[in-house]
Design a protein around this motif. Structure first.
Motif, PDB file in Angstrom:
ATOM      1  N   ASP A  23      93.810 131.492  41.595  1.00 60.57           N
ATOM      2  CA  ASP A  23      94.529 130.221  41.536  1.00 60.57           C
ATOM      3  C   ASP A  23      93.899 129.169  42.448  1.00 60.57           C
ATOM      4  N   ALA A  24      93.232 129.625  43.511  1.00 62.00           N
ATOM      5  CA  ALA A  24      92.560 128.691  44.420  1.00 62.00           C
ATOM      6  C   ALA A  24      91.300 128.105  43.785  1.00 62.00           C
ATOM      7  N   GLY A  25      90.804 128.736  42.720  1.00 61.52           N
ATOM      8  CA  GLY A  25      89.649 128.193  42.017  1.00 61.52           C
ATOM      9  C   GLY A  25      88.368 128.973  42.178  1.00 61.52           C
ATOM     10  N   TYR A  26      88.402 130.091  42.885  1.00 64.78           N
ATOM     11  CA  TYR A  26      87.187 130.890  43.048  1.00 64.78           C
ATOM     12  C   TYR A  26      86.725 131.440  41.698  1.00 64.78           C
ATOM     13  N   ASP A  27      85.407 131.519  41.532  1.00 69.40           N
ATOM     14  CA  ASP A  27      84.833 132.129  40.337  1.00 69.40           C
ATOM     15  C   ASP A  27      84.839 133.646  40.429  1.00 69.40           C
ATOM     16  N   GLY A  28      84.671 134.151  41.640  1.00 70.62           N
ATOM     17  CA  GLY A  28      84.599 135.593  41.836  1.00 70.62           C
ATOM     18  C   GLY A  28      85.110 135.976  43.210  1.00 70.62           C
ATOM     19  N   ILE A  29      85.216 137.269  43.419  1.00 66.73           N
ATOM     20  CA  ILE A  29      85.648 137.800  44.705  1.00 66.73           C
ATOM     21  C   ILE A  29      84.700 138.925  45.105  1.00 66.73           C
ATOM     22  N   VAL A 291      79.632 126.567  59.353  1.00 65.81           N
ATOM     23  CA  VAL A 291      79.960 125.200  58.967  1.00 65.81           C
ATOM     24  C   VAL A 291      81.337 124.905  59.555  1.00 65.81           C
ATOM     25  N   VAL A 292      81.418 123.860  60.354  1.00 66.23           N
ATOM     26  CA  VAL A 292      82.608 123.586  61.150  1.00 66.23           C
ATOM     27  C   VAL A 292      83.124 122.189  60.846  1.00 66.23           C
ATOM     28  N   GLY A 293      84.415 122.078  60.556  1.00 60.96           N
ATOM     29  CA  GLY A 293      84.967 120.747  60.336  1.00 60.96           C
ATOM     30  C   GLY A 293      86.334 120.778  59.694  1.00 60.96           C
ATOM     31  N   GLU A 294      86.886 119.598  59.476  1.00 60.19           N
ATOM     32  CA  GLU A 294      88.163 119.476  58.783  1.00 60.19           C
ATOM     33  C   GLU A 294      87.962 119.772  57.300  1.00 60.19           C
ATOM     34  N   PRO A 295      89.030 120.166  56.608  1.00 62.27           N
ATOM     35  CA  PRO A 295      88.878 120.568  55.198  1.00 62.27           C
ATOM     36  C   PRO A 295      88.172 119.544  54.314  1.00 62.27           C
ATOM     37  N   ASP A 296      88.360 118.243  54.580  1.00 58.35           N
ATOM     38  CA  ASP A 296      87.740 117.247  53.694  1.00 58.35           C
ATOM     39  C   ASP A 296      86.254 117.043  53.957  1.00 58.35           C
ATOM     40  N   THR A 297      85.692 117.735  54.964  1.00 56.72           N
ATOM     41  CA  THR A 297      84.242 117.640  55.226  1.00 56.72           C
ATOM     42  C   THR A 297      83.488 118.923  54.902  1.00 56.72           C
ATOM     43  N   ILE A 298      84.196 120.007  54.728  1.00 54.44           N
ATOM     44  CA  ILE A 298      83.547 121.321  54.606  1.00 54.44           C
ATOM     45  C   ILE A 298      82.698 121.430  53.349  1.00 54.44           C
ATOM     46  N   ALA A 299      83.193 120.983  52.217  1.00 55.91           N
ATOM     47  CA  ALA A 299      82.447 121.136  50.961  1.00 55.91           C
ATOM     48  C   ALA A 299      81.107 120.417  51.039  1.00 55.91           C
ATOM     49  N   ALA A 300      81.107 119.187  51.528  1.00 56.38           N
ATOM     50  CA  ALA A 300      79.855 118.428  51.613  1.00 56.38           C
ATOM     51  C   ALA A 300      78.872 119.101  52.565  1.00 56.38           C
ATOM     52  N   GLN A 301      79.376 119.639  53.675  1.00 54.78           N
ATOM     53  CA  GLN A 301      78.502 120.342  54.614  1.00 54.78           C
ATOM     54  C   GLN A 301      77.900 121.593  53.994  1.00 54.78           C
ATOM     55  N   LEU A 302      78.731 122.356  53.293  1.00 54.36           N
ATOM     56  CA  LEU A 302      78.247 123.571  52.645  1.00 54.36           C
ATOM     57  C   LEU A 302      77.193 123.256  51.598  1.00 54.36           C
ATOM     58  N   TYR A 303      77.456 122.219  50.805  1.00 63.27           N
ATOM     59  CA  TYR A 303      76.507 121.881  49.746  1.00 63.27           C
ATOM     60  C   TYR A 303      75.191 121.366  50.321  1.00 63.27           C
ATOM     61  N   GLU A 304      75.271 120.583  51.374  1.00 62.92           N
ATOM     62  CA  GLU A 304      74.051 120.080  52.004  1.00 62.92           C
ATOM     63  C   GLU A 304      73.227 121.219  52.598  1.00 62.92           C
ATOM     64  N   LYS A 305      73.910 122.205  53.170  1.00 63.72           N
ATOM     65  CA  LYS A 305      73.226 123.303  53.848  1.00 63.72           C
ATOM     66  C   LYS A 305      72.657 124.324  52.873  1.00 63.72           C
ATOM     67  N   SER A 322      96.529 127.438  55.842  1.00 65.14           N
ATOM     68  CA  SER A 322      97.589 127.019  54.929  1.00 65.14           C
ATOM     69  C   SER A 322      97.083 127.083  53.486  1.00 65.14           C
ATOM     70  N   PRO A 323      97.967 127.352  52.536  1.00 64.03           N
ATOM     71  CA  PRO A 323      97.544 127.558  51.136  1.00 64.03           C
ATOM     72  C   PRO A 323      96.775 126.397  50.526  1.00 64.03           C
ATOM     73  N   GLU A 324      97.015 125.167  51.014  1.00 68.91           N
ATOM     74  CA  GLU A 324      96.387 124.006  50.381  1.00 68.91           C
ATOM     75  C   GLU A 324      94.947 123.765  50.831  1.00 68.91           C
ATOM     76  N   VAL A 325      94.458 124.504  51.818  1.00 66.28           N
ATOM     77  CA  VAL A 325      93.154 124.204  52.398  1.00 66.28           C
ATOM     78  C   VAL A 325      92.006 124.471  51.421  1.00 66.28           C
ATOM     79  N   TRP A 326      91.917 125.679  50.876  1.00 74.08           N
ATOM     80  CA  TRP A 326      90.725 126.077  50.141  1.00 74.08           C
ATOM     81  C   TRP A 326      90.635 125.560  48.715  1.00 74.08           C
ATOM     82  N   PRO A 327      91.726 125.390  47.964  1.00 74.59           N
ATOM     83  CA  PRO A 327      91.560 124.862  46.602  1.00 74.59           C
ATOM     84  C   PRO A 327      90.836 123.521  46.550  1.00 74.59           C
TER      85      PRO A 327
END
Length: 339
Positions: A23-29, A291-305, A322-327
């Motif tokens: 439900d969070a949107g992961y493709d796999g585990i 990768v360290v940061g607030e939730p709204d910066t993590i995706a961009a950092q991960l993709y850049e790295k 909290s449940p809303e962080v990772w989706p």
């Protein structure tokens, strides 16, 4: 780029945890082999949420005979209808010799032969070839109809090898279908040591990069509020201290000039002073390995790295949020990768 989530579940919680991650949107585990078997929970996860791809990341290879792991992989591939990835790794010498009571040396030649043996079983069952594998460490020459599970309509599962050192990484490029990059990684180490070793192995096998799956694990530190962020940071610093205390894991530290604390971490680990080890991990060390940061910066950092190199990105976040962080992070990662 596909996004994989850490599957910290036992048999009682597997179905619910699989639903949460799907439900969070992961493709796999992917499961880790720690205090629980890495295969059993994947059965329940696949049953509960069959859309998920499932993987061991990793299962320790050497304590399991190639025949045993081949049967397990075939069963999971059949049950999941082609969504299983077999991730294996060597573990470190101390655990193989002292925890499992087995021979470890020489690890890279042993692992090369191990993967070749597993693939010999796959080839026999899938294509009807005669099982006739004879090597230095493994010998498999008998397969009667009673013990042959028969071919898979979905095809055999890929074998991914978790590796850190150049020799083992080269083995991945030579005989495996992909590499699982250890979460204790740094960009200079990946670019200067691991990627060239993969290329060397691929050249030996006559394959190209597009024939190979690169699964990169990324340690993340984030949280919905200051309390969650502080708890995540403390947890990850403890994790990095554990990795940093292990001699086999010093190369990524050396690549960024952060290996001066290894001797002290190693000493404290031998004294059982696990709670004090994280005090040696400062923010500079943390930022090299996570990768360290607030939730709204993590995706961009991960993709850049990692975005230019990762076919699959495995999130490693061993703490509660909290449940809303990772989706939202996963959705943004998918957007950045053009999905």
């Amino acid at each position: 780029m596909k996004i994989d989530g850490p599957f910290y579940a036992d048999m009682d919680t597997a179905a619910d945890e699989a639903a949460r991650l799907a439900d969070a949107g992961y493709d796999g585990i992917y499961t880790l082999e720690g205090s629980r078997d890495p295969f059993f929970p994947l059965v329940l996860a696949s049953q509960a949420r069959p859309e998920l791809e499932i993987a061991t990341g990793i299962a320790v290879a050497f304590p399991r005979n190639p025949s045993h792991i081949a049967y397990q992989a075939f069963d999971l591939q059949r049950f999941s209808k082609g969504k299983f990835l077999l991730g294996i790794g060597p573990q470190i010498k101390t655990h193989i010799e002292k925890r499992f009571g087995l021979d470890f040396d020489p690890p890279a030649p042993r692992m090369r032969e191990y993967i070749q043996a597993v693939k010999a079983f796959f080839d026999c069952w899938q294509n009807g070839t005669r099982l006739n594998f004879e090597g230095r460490f493994y010998r498999h020459t008998l397969m009667t109809p009673m013990f042959n599970p028969g071919p898979l309509e979905c095809g055999v599962p890929p074998i991914l090898l978790g590796a850190l050192g150049p020799k083992m990484t080269e083995v991945a490029g030579e005989v495996a279908d992909g590499l699982i990059v250890h979460p204790f990684n740094t960009i200079p180490f990946l670019k200067e040591r691991q990627y060239p070793a993969v290329a060397k192995g691929l050249e030996k096998s006559g394959r190209k990069r597009e024939d190979f799956l690169m699964q990169i694990a990324a340690i993340c530190v984030t949280g919905a509020n200051e309390e969650e962020f502080a708890a995540a940071k403390a947890t990850v610093k403890g994790l990095l201290a554990f990795y940093g205390s292990t001699p086999a894991y010093t190369p990524p530290m050396k690549a960024v000039g952060m290996d001066d604390c290894h001797d002290e971490l190693n000493r404290l680990s031998k004294e059982g002073r696990w709670d004090t080890m994280s005090e040696l991990i400062d923010d500079e060390f943390l930022n090299h390995f996570a990768v360290v940061g607030e939730p709204d910066t993590i995706a961009a950092q991960l993709y850049e790295k990692y975005g230019a190199d990762a076919d699959r990105l495995s999130i490693y976040a061993p703490y509660h949020t909290s449940p809303e962080v990772w989706p939202s992070i996963i959705a943004e990662l998918k957007r950045l990768s053009g999905r």
